[in-house]
Scaffold this motif. Structure first.
Motif, mmCIF file in Angstrom:
data_model
loop_
_atom_site.group_PDB
_atom_site.id
_atom_site.type_symbol
_atom_site.label_atom_id
_atom_site.label_comp_id
_atom_site.label_asym_id
_atom_site.label_seq_id
_atom_site.Cartn_x
_atom_site.Cartn_y
_atom_site.Cartn_z
ATOM 1 N N ALA A 135 -41.764 -22.036 7.087
ATOM 2 C CA ALA A 135 -43.065 -21.487 7.484
ATOM 3 C C ALA A 135 -43.036 -19.973 7.580
ATOM 4 O O ALA A 135 -44.063 -19.319 7.521
ATOM 5 N N ALA A 136 -41.840 -19.398 7.721
ATOM 6 C CA ALA A 136 -41.741 -17.949 7.874
ATOM 7 C C ALA A 136 -41.543 -17.245 6.537
ATOM 8 O O ALA A 136 -41.240 -16.069 6.506
ATOM 9 N N GLU A 137 -41.687 -17.956 5.425
ATOM 10 C CA GLU A 137 -41.501 -17.332 4.124
ATOM 11 C C GLU A 137 -42.575 -16.290 3.840
ATOM 12 O O GLU A 137 -42.304 -15.282 3.219
ATOM 13 N N LYS A 138 -43.775 -16.535 4.281
ATOM 14 C CA LYS A 138 -44.862 -15.597 4.062
ATOM 15 C C LYS A 138 -45.025 -14.745 5.307
ATOM 16 O O LYS A 138 -45.124 -15.255 6.418
ATOM 17 N N LEU A 139 -45.059 -13.455 5.102
ATOM 18 C CA LEU A 139 -45.291 -12.561 6.224
ATOM 19 C C LEU A 139 -46.787 -12.499 6.494
ATOM 20 O O LEU A 139 -47.600 -12.366 5.580
ATOM 21 N N LEU A 140 -47.141 -12.582 7.745
ATOM 22 C CA LEU A 140 -48.538 -12.551 8.129
ATOM 23 C C LEU A 140 -48.872 -11.213 8.770
ATOM 24 O O LEU A 140 -48.038 -10.595 9.419
ATOM 25 N N LEU A 141 -50.092 -10.779 8.589
ATOM 26 C CA LEU A 141 -50.582 -9.594 9.288
ATOM 27 C C LEU A 141 -50.738 -9.924 10.769
ATOM 28 O O LEU A 141 -50.844 -11.088 11.142
#
Length: 173
Positions: free
Chosen positions: A6-12
């Protein structure tokens, strides 16, 4: 260290105005006079649990308690009935927030299901303790519907954080 999927994509960072808007919208949807049925999912509980998992420093137990009091006053329920349930739900969601990132959305829904069940059991116990009527066995369906709404809530509430901060042709990230 192996990072969770779930942490593969960095979120703003989450916009505080969007968090407040989503909580207010969920409160207004819960206040729509459709006639409260026992099996209906509590949208405000889902949104409070979601922000408790994803933004525990911004949406905590105090906000859950305040929204619970508003729902109690609106529904004419025992004062503190929903406040107790939402506070317990928020505390549980905040307690799980580090672990939830390791699971897929379906796994997160399974992890959050006991919290929804506990919130409904607390509400039911308070209602029954003051002489309320048994709502029927349909009340057992509501936590499962709320857990089923978890992936939908994740998709909708994380969408503004998934956009690019500022588009630039020279910066691919």
């Amino acid at each position: 260290m192996i990072m969770p999927r779930a942490a593969e994509k960095l979120l703003l960072p989450a916009n505080p105005w969007f968090i407040g808007f989503s909580l207010l919208l969920a409160l207004l949807v819960d206040m729509v006079p459709l006639g409260r049925l026992a099996w209906m999912p509590d949208l405000l509980a889902v949104v409070l649990a979601f922000w408790g998992v994803h933004q525990p420093r911004r949406v905590g137990v105090l906000w859950a308690f305040a929204f619970g009091l508003l729902i109690d006053v609106h529904d004419g329920a025992v004062l503190g009935q929903h406040a107790l349930a939402y506070s317990a739900l928020s505390f549980g969601a905040i307690s799980l927030h580090r672990r939830m990132a390791w699971f897929s959305l379906a796994g997160q829904a399974v992890q959050i299901l006991p919290l929804f069940v506990a919130a409904h059991v607390l509400t039911l116990l308070v209602r029954m303790a003051v002489g309320g009527m048994w709502p029927g066995w349909d009340v057992l369906l509501a936590p499962f519907l709320e857990a089923a709404l978890w992936p939908v809530a994740s998709a909708l509430l994380l969408a503004p954080q998934r956009r690019a901060p500022d588009r630039d042709a020279h910066r691919p990230l």
